[in-house]
Design a protein around this motif. Structure first.
Motif, PDB file in Angstrom:
ATOM      1  N   THR A  10       6.190   8.233   6.508  1.00 20.89           N
ATOM      2  CA  THR A  10       6.579   6.844   6.263  1.00 20.89           C
ATOM      3  C   THR A  10       5.727   6.240   5.152  1.00 20.89           C
ATOM      4  O   THR A  10       6.234   5.539   4.279  1.00 20.89           O
ATOM      5  CB  THR A  10       6.440   6.026   7.557  1.00 20.89           C
ATOM      6  OG1 THR A  10       7.245   6.624   8.564  1.00 20.89           O
ATOM      7  CG2 THR A  10       6.888   4.593   7.352  1.00 20.89           C
ATOM      8  N   SER A  11       4.441   6.527   5.160  1.00 11.20           N
ATOM      9  CA  SER A  11       3.545   6.017   4.117  1.00 11.20           C
ATOM     10  C   SER A  11       3.925   6.568   2.752  1.00 11.20           C
ATOM     11  O   SER A  11       3.948   5.834   1.762  1.00 11.20           O
ATOM     12  CB  SER A  11       2.092   6.379   4.432  1.00 11.20           C
ATOM     13  OG  SER A  11       1.701   5.779   5.630  1.00 11.20           O
ATOM     14  N   ALA A  12       4.216   7.854   2.693  1.00 12.08           N
ATOM     15  CA  ALA A  12       4.623   8.458   1.424  1.00 12.08           C
ATOM     16  C   ALA A  12       5.912   7.829   0.925  1.00 12.08           C
ATOM     17  O   ALA A  12       6.073   7.568  -0.271  1.00 12.08           O
ATOM     18  CB  ALA A  12       4.796   9.970   1.589  1.00 12.08           C
ATOM     19  N   LEU A  13       6.817   7.561   1.831  1.00 10.79           N
ATOM     20  CA  LEU A  13       8.080   6.935   1.449  1.00 10.79           C
ATOM     21  C   LEU A  13       7.850   5.546   0.866  1.00 10.79           C
ATOM     22  O   LEU A  13       8.437   5.176  -0.148  1.00 10.79           O
ATOM     23  CB  LEU A  13       9.007   6.850   2.662  1.00 10.79           C
ATOM     24  CG  LEU A  13      10.348   6.157   2.431  1.00 10.79           C
ATOM     25  CD1 LEU A  13      11.162   6.926   1.396  1.00 10.79           C
ATOM     26  CD2 LEU A  13      11.114   6.072   3.732  1.00 10.79           C
ATOM     27  N   ARG A  14       6.969   4.790   1.483  1.00  7.80           N
ATOM     28  CA  ARG A  14       6.680   3.427   0.992  1.00  7.80           C
ATOM     29  C   ARG A  14       6.052   3.454  -0.395  1.00  7.80           C
ATOM     30  O   ARG A  14       6.187   2.500  -1.153  1.00  7.80           O
ATOM     31  CB  ARG A  14       5.781   2.707   1.983  1.00  7.80           C
ATOM     32  CG  ARG A  14       6.518   2.321   3.239  1.00  7.80           C
ATOM     33  CD  ARG A  14       5.656   1.505   4.159  1.00  7.80           C
ATOM     34  NE  ARG A  14       6.411   1.178   5.357  1.00  7.80           N
ATOM     35  CZ  ARG A  14       5.902   1.102   6.558  1.00  7.80           C
ATOM     36  NH1 ARG A  14       4.617   1.305   6.751  1.00  7.80           N
ATOM     37  NH2 ARG A  14       6.643   0.810   7.597  1.00  7.80           N
ATOM     38  N   LEU A  15       5.349   4.537  -0.700  1.00  9.63           N
ATOM     39  CA  LEU A  15       4.727   4.653  -2.014  1.00  9.63           C
ATOM     40  C   LEU A  15       5.732   5.053  -3.099  1.00  9.63           C
ATOM     41  O   LEU A  15       5.456   4.930  -4.283  1.00  9.63           O
ATOM     42  CB  LEU A  15       3.595   5.674  -1.973  1.00  9.63           C
ATOM     43  CG  LEU A  15       2.376   5.269  -1.157  1.00  9.63           C
ATOM     44  CD1 LEU A  15       1.406   6.442  -1.051  1.00  9.63           C
ATOM     45  CD2 LEU A  15       1.681   4.065  -1.762  1.00  9.63           C
TER      46      LEU A  15
END
Length: 95
Positions: A10-15
């Motif tokens: 999820t964090s990678a997606l937000r980036l």
């Protein structure tokens, strides 16, 4: 570990800058959830996936776009292979 992998993805997606990537992710999020559940039953594969996530995050934090892109492409390839040989094969209409 399942929750940690979910947070990392999820964090990678937000980036991600590409809006298309976010839209594409929503199309596959159910399959990825099934894959996470499947991988949780195989510790060696789960640890390999987690190490890939960590390497991707290190590259992103270092602003190394080339490394992040390369690592992400490899991870997606491994994810596809794991899905096809695991979850997809197990739950396919042919089985």
């Amino acid at each position: 570990m399942y929750r940690l992998r979910t947070v990392i993805e999820t964090s990678a997606l937000r980036l991600a800058i590409e809006r298309n990537l976010e839209g594409g992710y929503s199309l596959y999020s159910g399959r990825l959830a099934a894959l996470r559940t499947y991988l949780a039953s195989i510790p060696q594969r789960a640890m390999h996936s987690l190490k890939e996530h960590e390497a991707i995050l290190v590259a992103v934090r270092s602003a190394d776009v080339n490394a992040a892109t390369t690592l992400l492409a490899k991870h997606i390839g491994h994810t596809s292979l794991n899905y096809e040989t695991g979850v997809g094969a197990k739950w396919s209409p042919a089985s």
